[in-house]
Design a protein around this motif. Sequence first.
Motif, short mmCIF file in Angstrom:
data_model
loop_
_atom_site.label_atom_id
_atom_site.label_comp_id
_atom_site.label_asym_id
_atom_site.label_seq_id
_atom_site.Cartn_x
_atom_site.Cartn_y
_atom_site.Cartn_z
N ILE A 1 0.82 -1.20 0.00
CA ILE A 1 0.00 0.00 0.00
C ILE A 1 0.86 1.26 0.00
CG2 ILE A 1 -0.33 0.28 2.51
CD1 ILE A 1 -3.35 0.80 1.78
N ALA A 2 2.06 1.19 0.58
CA ALA A 2 2.98 2.32 0.49
C ALA A 2 3.37 2.57 -0.96
CB ALA A 2 4.22 2.07 1.34
N ALA A 3 3.63 1.50 -1.71
CA ALA A 3 3.99 1.66 -3.12
C ALA A 3 2.84 2.22 -3.93
CB ALA A 3 4.45 0.31 -3.69
N LEU A 4 1.62 1.79 -3.64
CA LEU A 4 0.46 2.27 -4.38
C LEU A 4 0.20 3.75 -4.13
CD1 LEU A 4 -2.06 -0.70 -4.13
CD2 LEU A 4 -0.37 -0.20 -5.90
N GLU A 5 0.49 4.21 -2.92
CA GLU A 5 0.30 5.62 -2.59
C GLU A 5 1.57 6.45 -2.83
OE1 GLU A 5 -2.14 7.39 -1.99
OE2 GLU A 5 -3.77 6.24 -1.08
N ILE B 1 -6.27 19.36 -2.62
CA ILE B 1 -5.21 18.82 -1.76
C ILE B 1 -3.96 19.70 -1.80
CG2 ILE B 1 -3.66 16.86 -1.40
CD1 ILE B 1 -5.94 15.07 -2.50
N GLU B 2 -3.56 20.10 -2.98
CA GLU B 2 -2.34 20.91 -3.11
C GLU B 2 -2.49 22.25 -2.38
OE1 GLU B 2 0.84 22.17 -6.62
OE2 GLU B 2 -1.19 21.52 -7.15
N ALA B 3 -3.62 22.90 -2.56
CA ALA B 3 -3.84 24.19 -1.89
C ALA B 3 -3.92 24.03 -0.38
CB ALA B 3 -5.11 24.84 -2.42
N LEU B 4 -4.61 23.00 0.07
CA LEU B 4 -4.76 22.78 1.51
C LEU B 4 -3.45 22.35 2.16
CD1 LEU B 4 -8.26 21.10 1.50
CD2 LEU B 4 -7.69 23.36 2.41
N ALA B 5 -2.60 21.66 1.40
CA ALA B 5 -1.27 21.33 1.92
C ALA B 5 -0.49 22.60 2.21
CB ALA B 5 -0.52 20.45 0.93
N GLY B 6 -0.58 23.59 1.30
CA GLY B 6 0.09 24.86 1.54
C GLY B 6 -0.42 25.57 2.77
N VAL C 1 -5.07 13.29 4.68
CA VAL C 1 -6.12 13.07 3.68
C VAL C 1 -6.67 11.66 3.83
CG1 VAL C 1 -6.72 12.99 1.23
CG2 VAL C 1 -5.08 14.70 2.06
N ASP C 2 -7.96 11.58 4.15
CA ASP C 2 -8.65 10.30 4.13
C ASP C 2 -8.98 10.00 2.67
OD1 ASP C 2 -10.48 8.19 4.19
OD2 ASP C 2 -11.35 8.84 6.10
N LEU D 1 0.56 15.18 -4.09
CA LEU D 1 0.01 16.53 -4.17
C LEU D 1 0.38 17.38 -2.95
CD1 LEU D 1 -3.52 15.54 -5.51
CD2 LEU D 1 -1.69 16.68 -6.81
N GLY D 2 1.20 16.82 -2.05
CA GLY D 2 1.67 17.60 -0.91
C GLY D 2 1.17 17.17 0.44
N ALA D 3 0.26 16.21 0.51
CA ALA D 3 -0.23 15.73 1.81
C ALA D 3 0.89 15.05 2.58
CB ALA D 3 -1.40 14.78 1.62
N ASP D 4 0.75 15.02 3.90
CA ASP D 4 1.75 14.39 4.76
C ASP D 4 1.38 12.97 5.14
OD1 ASP D 4 3.55 16.80 5.35
OD2 ASP D 4 1.56 17.56 5.85
N VAL D 5 0.08 12.72 5.27
CA VAL D 5 -0.41 11.40 5.69
C VAL D 5 -1.63 11.04 4.87
CG1 VAL D 5 -1.14 9.95 7.64
CG2 VAL D 5 0.31 11.96 8.06
#
Length: 386
Positions: free
Chosen positions: A68-72, A164-169, A180-181, A195-199
């Motif tokens: 799942i790490a590889a898929l994400e 996602i990109e904007a909210l990551a900023g 991000v769920d 896109l910049g999410a951490d988790v």
Amino acid sequence: MSQKHANKSGFETRAIHAGYEPDPMTGAVIPPIYATSTYKQDGVGGLRGGYEYSRSANPTRTALEGNIAALEEGERGFAFASGLAAEDTLVRSTCRPGDHAVIPDDAYGGTFRLFDKVEKVWGLEHSPAPVSDVDAVRAAIRPGTTRLVWIETPTNPLLNIGDIEALAGVAHDAGALLVVDNTFASPYLQQPLALGADVVVHSTTKYCGGHSDVVGGALVVRDHDLAEQLTFHQNAMGAVAGPFDSWLVLRGLKTLGVRMDRHCDNAERIVAFLSDHPKVSEVIYPGLPDHPGHDVAARQMKRFGGMVSFRCAGGEEQALAVCERSEVFTLGESLGGVESLIEHPGRMTHASVAGTDLEVPADLVRLSVGIETADDLIADLDRALG
């Protein structure tokens, strides 16, 4: 398949091969179910492959976590006993009493309950904000105390879309993590880390498992230090995925791509049908050009998913009747399985938010569109709408 090589391969190739090499002794191409609690050590502290006790690590779970790490397109994956176990472990790993989190104003009922009834008692404050409004999310942040900006996209059950990109900023400017769920989209349709999410959070019960026969959860991260925090808390808190559950999710991930294409195909057919039905007042689906989040979804998702919500012109009474009359659509909670499900969020999955700012419309029906013959699904809804 190495992680470096896995991340360069196509999605379907990663889904089948990442996280596990054929067994060197037998050549088995599918990971065995390591139904063991402990492992023989080669002397005191002499661990074989790092395994000592299956709460800490199990080879079947390791295979799932690598896959799942590889898929994400992440560096580390973590498998848990449920999606909520994954969420709780993440919160306890990154927050302390007195901290604050921003959550969606139409969050999944279980997530809201976790923050409002469990983490709040522990000392974590939270504020709801619409994930589709970047400025509203920014305004909900409390400088110095907000540790998590937590979004779903699409949201459950109103299918709102967060950029996602904007909210990551926004999150990073405040020194917070963007979580991000990704349950509704699945790794096949959307990859938030890129896109910049951490988790990334998953209820692997849903599309990842895909067959309504397992309960599980997962986290995927890129940052090494955060991964080390999660490794400690996953072991210390202990809500890990068992070997058989890990094996079922891993098996489901191998067919995720082909299943998601069929889910999306069927959902698009159903949306077209419902959009023209006189007893439906509104169809909610990110693939519709008039959906407020359509442009963002088109930019960050491969397709628009298998979840469809609609509102009944006859109000709550009609919504309940539609749920009860359906036959091919099974009345039940959960989503993401091969079978189609129908539910009334206000009385079922989102009953925990009744009477709060997160309460969902009483006339709302949520569909998890399966992979059956589309014509049969449409005929069933036509009959149920009466």
